[in-house]
Write a protein that holds these residues in place. Structure first.
Motif, PDB file in Angstrom:
ATOM      1  N   GLU A 171      -8.517  -7.174  -2.366  1.00 10.30           N
ATOM      2  CA  GLU A 171      -8.083  -7.686  -3.672  1.00 10.30           C
ATOM      3  C   GLU A 171      -6.877  -8.619  -3.509  1.00 10.30           C
ATOM      4  O   GLU A 171      -6.809  -9.690  -4.086  1.00 10.30           O
ATOM      5  N   SER A 174     -10.643   3.535   3.006  1.00  5.81           N
ATOM      6  CA  SER A 174     -11.475   2.757   2.102  1.00  5.81           C
ATOM      7  C   SER A 174     -10.628   2.142   0.978  1.00  5.81           C
ATOM      8  O   SER A 174     -10.790   0.964   0.643  1.00  5.81           O
ATOM      9  N   ARG A 175      -9.720   2.958   0.442  1.00  8.76           N
ATOM     10  CA  ARG A 175      -8.860   2.446  -0.633  1.00  8.76           C
ATOM     11  C   ARG A 175      -7.941   1.342  -0.117  1.00  8.76           C
ATOM     12  O   ARG A 175      -7.674   0.357  -0.792  1.00  8.76           O
ATOM     13  N   ALA A 176      -7.443   1.541   1.115  1.00  8.06           N
ATOM     14  CA  ALA A 176      -6.554   0.530   1.708  1.00  8.06           C
ATOM     15  C   ALA A 176      -7.296  -0.797   1.881  1.00  8.06           C
ATOM     16  O   ALA A 176      -6.790  -1.868   1.530  1.00  8.06           O
ATOM     17  N   ARG A 177      -8.518  -0.720   2.395  1.00  6.57           N
ATOM     18  CA  ARG A 177      -9.322  -1.948   2.598  1.00  6.57           C
ATOM     19  C   ARG A 177      -9.594  -2.643   1.267  1.00  6.57           C
ATOM     20  O   ARG A 177      -9.492  -3.859   1.154  1.00  6.57           O
ATOM     21  N   GLU A 178      -9.947  -1.832   0.299  1.00  2.75           N
ATOM     22  CA  GLU A 178     -10.262  -2.389  -1.017  1.00  2.75           C
ATOM     23  C   GLU A 178      -9.059  -3.130  -1.609  1.00  2.75           C
ATOM     24  O   GLU A 178      -9.180  -4.235  -2.133  1.00  2.75           O
ATOM     25  N   ARG A 179      -7.908  -2.483  -1.493  1.00  2.00           N
ATOM     26  CA  ARG A 179      -6.677  -3.065  -2.063  1.00  2.00           C
ATOM     27  C   ARG A 179      -6.316  -4.360  -1.314  1.00  2.00           C
ATOM     28  O   ARG A 179      -5.943  -5.349  -1.933  1.00  2.00           O
ATOM     29  N   GLN A 191      -2.105   5.223   2.885  1.00  2.00           N
ATOM     30  CA  GLN A 191      -3.130   4.182   3.042  1.00  2.00           C
ATOM     31  C   GLN A 191      -2.725   3.192   4.131  1.00  2.00           C
ATOM     32  O   GLN A 191      -3.532   2.761   4.945  1.00  2.00           O
ATOM     33  N   THR A 200     -10.911  12.860   3.433  1.00  4.55           N
ATOM     34  CA  THR A 200      -9.670  12.300   2.889  1.00  4.55           C
ATOM     35  C   THR A 200      -9.251  11.075   3.696  1.00  4.55           C
ATOM     36  O   THR A 200      -8.823  10.061   3.135  1.00  4.55           O
ATOM     37  N   LEU A 245       0.838  -1.216   0.000  1.00  4.06           N
ATOM     38  CA  LEU A 245       0.000   0.000   0.000  1.00  4.06           C
ATOM     39  C   LEU A 245       0.863   1.253   0.000  1.00  4.06           C
ATOM     40  O   LEU A 245       2.018   1.214   0.445  1.00  4.06           O
ATOM     41  N   ALA A 293     -11.405   8.206   2.775  1.00  5.59           N
ATOM     42  CA  ALA A 293     -11.075   7.706   1.423  1.00  5.59           C
ATOM     43  C   ALA A 293      -9.803   6.862   1.463  1.00  5.59           C
ATOM     44  O   ALA A 293      -9.726   5.813   0.820  1.00  5.59           O
ATOM     45  N   ARG A 294      -8.830   7.309   2.239  1.00  4.34           N
ATOM     46  CA  ARG A 294      -7.575   6.546   2.326  1.00  4.34           C
ATOM     47  C   ARG A 294      -7.828   5.164   2.913  1.00  4.34           C
ATOM     48  O   ARG A 294      -7.320   4.163   2.414  1.00  4.34           O
TER      49      ARG A 294
END
Lengths: 200, 159
Positions: free
Chosen positions: A190, A182-187, A149, A176, A145, A179-180
């Protein structure tokens, strides 16, 4: 019906707050025993955060020391009766120092190769092995990450901080910070696939 | 929902002497203060230099404006003087022409010699005004002008 505003300190157990206040006041007076107690009281949190954020590098101990030295220097200006917790304040200092360190010497953090300190052994060697594998997969994924994130994930998911505290520590707007994370969790979802669900 | 992070992702042990190391490091802290002072000075000096530069630039600009205003006043004064001299010259020239006409129409010798003397004096006076006009320039070269075909002899404006 409107909910009463919740102050950031309302979730802190009163006993902890009293310890913080007493320790900070003694530290301000320059009491060496109080300073040692203050450091010992918070050192695990700072070490854990920095080592998870930067990896098991030798720089972690130096940075942790710098966090406390700066905190002790700034302690007379810290408003102990204000809304900020001492631990959050320390994490703020640690976060800034980690960012400075990352800018100074940009490098990919190394995966933590530490042996668990006191792993609960009552689950047997197989469960222990599984947890270790899980941990290795998680750390490898977390270190892919971006710094911001990774920091958001560590502070909220691992250290259990609120979104508001994350935003405060990283000095970014609440949106912000969200969002950070959320992006970290999503990644991580994956990257880890079914392991992610197991972690949750 | 449980999150056994410490089991999955353990944090390292804190060295036993860590708190003591922090205590020693923070005790050494006052020695860092002069460094802060040096930084402060290093930041202040360029600021002061910049402020001095701005002040001197401002002073230079106002001095230049003053000088320009003085020059403008001098120019207007010179123009005014020149206009007056031109008017004097024209008047003297007219008088000279009148005298010449009177001389041409004079009947007796006594009047003629008197007018002749007066005309000579007037010619000298006209030439003197003309010389003053030529000499009263501001030092700048006189711009070249096309020759006027209707110039009277001795007219300083018709070189």
């Amino acid at each position: 019906m409107t909910a009463a505003p919740v102050s950031p300190t309302s979730s802190i157990p009163p006993r902890h707050r009293e310890i913080d206040i007493a320790l900070v006041q003694s530290c301000r007076l320059g009491n060496p025993l109080a300073i040692q107690a203050f450091v010992q009281h918070h050192q695990q949190l700072v070490f854990a955060f920095l080592s998870r954020l930067l990896g098991s590098e030798s720089v972690v101990e130096d940075l942790a020391q710098e966090v406390f030295v700066r905190a002790l220097r700034a302690l007379p200006r810290f408003d102990i009766l204000g809304p900020a917790r001492v631990s959050t304040w320390l994490l703020t200092i640690a976060s800034r120092l980690a960012l400075d360190e990352k800018r100074r010497a940009p490098r990919k953090p190394m995966s933590i190769g530490l042996e668990p300190r006191s792993m609960a052994d009552n689950n047997g060697p197989e469960a222990q092995h599984h947890r270790r594998e899980l941990g290795r997969a998680l750390t490898n994924a977390v270190y892919t990450l971006a710094h911001e994130q990774r920091e958001a994930f560590i502070l909220v998911e691992i250290h259990g901080l609120s979104m508001e505290e994350l935003a405060d520590i990283t000095s970014v707007p609440l949106g912000t910070a969200k969002a950070r994370l959320s992006r970290a969790r999503e990644r991580l979802r994956e990257l880890l696939g079914p392991l992610w669900e197991e972690l949750r | 929902m449980t999150r056994p992070w410490d089991e999955i992702w353990p944090a390292p042990e804190v060295p036993s002497e860590f708190a003591l190391n922090v205590l020693v490091a923070s005790a050494k802290e006052p020695t860092r203060k002069p460094r802060r002072l040096i930084w402060l000075l290093a930041a202040l000096i360029p600021c002061m230099l910049m402020a001095t530069g701005l002040v001197s630039l401002h002073a230079h600009q106002s001095e230049a404006l003053k000088r320009a205003a003085i020059l403008e006043a001098q120019r207007k004064d010179t123009e005014e003087r020149l206009r007056r001299l031109q008017s004097d010259f024209e008047m003297a020239n007219r008088k000279e022409q009148e005298l010449a006409a009177s001389l041409a129409n004079a009947k007796d010798e006594a009047t003629r010699s008197k007018l002749q003397a007066e005309l000579e004096r007037q010619k000298k006076a006209t030439a003197a005004v003309g010389r003053t006009i030529r000499g009263s320039g501001s030092g700048r070269p006189t711009p070249l002008r096309a020759k006027n075909k209707n110039c009277s002899p001795g007219d300083p404006f018709c070189d």
